[in-house]
Design an enzyme around this catalytic site. Structure first.
Site, mmCIF file in Angstrom:
data_model
loop_
_atom_site.group_PDB
_atom_site.id
_atom_site.type_symbol
_atom_site.label_atom_id
_atom_site.label_comp_id
_atom_site.label_asym_id
_atom_site.label_seq_id
_atom_site.Cartn_x
_atom_site.Cartn_y
_atom_site.Cartn_z
ATOM 1 C CG HIS A 76 23.493 4.261 10.477
ATOM 2 N ND1 HIS A 76 24.228 4.430 9.323
ATOM 3 C CD2 HIS A 76 22.198 4.352 10.106
ATOM 4 C CE1 HIS A 76 23.419 4.630 8.309
ATOM 5 N NE2 HIS A 76 22.174 4.571 8.742
ATOM 6 N NE ARG A 91 -6.775 -13.470 19.316
ATOM 7 C CZ ARG A 91 -7.237 -13.851 18.117
ATOM 8 N NH1 ARG A 91 -6.961 -15.051 17.624
ATOM 9 N NH2 ARG A 91 -7.986 -13.011 17.393
ATOM 10 C CG ASN A 145 -2.309 0.572 0.867
ATOM 11 O OD1 ASN A 145 -2.397 1.632 0.254
ATOM 12 N ND2 ASN A 145 -3.367 -0.094 1.286
ATOM 13 C CB ALA A 163 -2.316 -0.761 12.970
#
Length: 217
Positions: free
Chosen positions: A137, A205, A107, A182
């Site tokens: 880094h 879970r 997306n 998310a």
């Protein structure tokens, strides 16, 4: 010089004078700390610039030019399946270290920092504003400012869904069928078939038949 585990360790930029660009990328993919900044290696800078130009070209195309976009992605990426959708904007560092399977959906605003190899399986969904990172880094500022870095590859299995705003960090493997919630920051491996969430991301879970939904049409 060779380290104790047989990985090339660069103590000085001069140690890399004998290496060509592909060898530098190979050492970087192998997990060694080394000077790999574009300022030290103009050839590396040129590769980064070519990739940046190609990403700009792709992102400037209208969505209606599906075949042109796919052709450019095939030139940019290491490998990609026959069926894939990658929405703009898309950004990567090198392109050739990215290998994507069939039926991929990426997306909007997907970023892949692919100094290490990124392997993505079949039927993978990646939501908007996700980032896959293989480069890190040095923590000490003098070394970081001197361009010392290392890479560790990322592997994403088949049938994985990364929801919106997920960040996957270097060295991570996400198992087949996992779902990453998310906003998660994935710092460690996630087992197959797990719903995992959080920062740092942890398995919540297993995903089971109890999660099957009943579509209305």
């Amino acid at each position: 010089m060779l380290g104790k585990i047989g990985i090339f360790v660069a103590e000085n930029v001069e140690d890399l004078d004998w290496m060509n660009t592909e060898e530098i990328f190979e050492v970087l993919r192998g997990g060694a700390w080394l000077h790999a900044g574009a300022k030290d290696f103009p050839e590396v800078g040129a590769v980064l610039k070519r990739c940046s130009e190609r990403c700009f070209e792709i992102n400037a195309l209208p969505p209606s030019q599906v075949e042109k976009r796919k052709a450019l992605f095939r030139e940019l990426l290491g490998t990609v399946g026959e069926r894939f959708t990658i929405h703009s904007p898309f950004r990567c560092d090198l392109g050739f270290n990215i290998h994507i399977g069939e039926n991929f959906i990426g997306n909007f605003n997907l970023s892949i920092l692919d100094e290490g190899k990124v392997e993505i399986g079949d039927n993978v969904f990646i939501g908007p504003n996700c980032c896959i990172v293989t480069i890190t880094h040095a923590l000490l500022p003098d070394q970081r400012n001197d361009g010392i870095m290392r890479a560790a590859g990322v592997t994403i299995g088949n049938n994985v869904w990364l929801a919106a705003g997920v960040t996957v960090l270097p060295g991570v493997t996400i198992g087949d069928g996992a779902v990453i919630g998310a906003g998660s920051v994935v710092t460690k491996d996630i087992p197959a078939g797990m719903l995992a969430v959080g920062n740092p991301c942890r398995p919540l879970r297993p995903i089971t038949e109890a999660d099957r939904v009943a579509p209305v049409c």
